[in-house]
Design a protein around this motif. Structure first.
Motif, PDB file in Angstrom:
ATOM      1  N   LEU A   1       0.715  -1.119  -0.099  1.00 43.77           N
ATOM      2  CA  LEU A   1      -0.224   0.100   0.095  1.00 43.77           C
ATOM      3  C   LEU A   1       0.806   1.252   0.000  1.00 43.77           C
TER       4      LEU A   1
ATOM      5  N   THR B   1      -4.771   5.935   0.000  1.00 43.69           N
ATOM      6  CA  THR B   1      -5.762   6.563   0.973  1.00 43.69           C
ATOM      7  C   THR B   1      -6.887   6.880   0.299  1.00 43.69           C
TER       8      THR B   1
ATOM      9  N   VAL C   1      -3.333   5.517   4.473  1.00 44.87           N
ATOM     10  CA  VAL C   1      -2.055   4.828   4.159  1.00 44.87           C
ATOM     11  C   VAL C   1      -1.117   5.998   4.825  1.00 44.87           C
TER      12      VAL C   1
END
Length: 119
Positions: free
Chosen positions: A85, A90, A117
């Motif tokens: 990620l 996000t 994230v």
């Protein structure tokens, strides 16, 4: 009618992993396409990945090789395994189901689950 409920979002560090789940109920047998979309603050909602009844899978270029979409055989649960990620992942992630009735497509959406994230 289809109801979709997402779960599995949260806060993770860059490089980490999360798995999202979406449970579908109602007219599940009528679903043609299941998918994940996301919307970051100030941006439009965008496709992440979809899977149709034939098993064809489509990924956004930005997630290819990092995310994996899957569903159970009964189409009642959809998953999104997210790895490696990045902060740019996000967003609020939404589950989507498409039902075709009399040649018209109808979209159903879940309430969304937040993925954040951190760098």
């Amino acid at each position: 009618q289809v109801q979709l409920v997402e779960s599995g979002g949260g806060l993770v560090q860059a490089g980490g992993s999360l798995r999202l789940a979406c449970v579908a109920s109602g007219s599940v047998s009528s679903i043609n396409v299941l998918g994940w979309y996301r919307q970051a603050p100030g941006k439009q909602r965008e496709l992440v990945a979809t899977v149709n009844n034939g098993g064809y899978i489509n990924y956004a270029n930005s997630v290819k090789g990092r995310f994996t979409i899957s569903r159970d055989g009964a189409k009642s649960t959809l998953y999104l395994q997210m790895s490696s990620l990045k902060p740019e992942d996000t967003a609020v992630y939404y589950c989507n189901a498409v039902i075709t009735v009399m040649k018209y497509d109808y979209d159903y959406w879940g309430q969304g689950t937040q993925v954040t994230v951190s760098s």
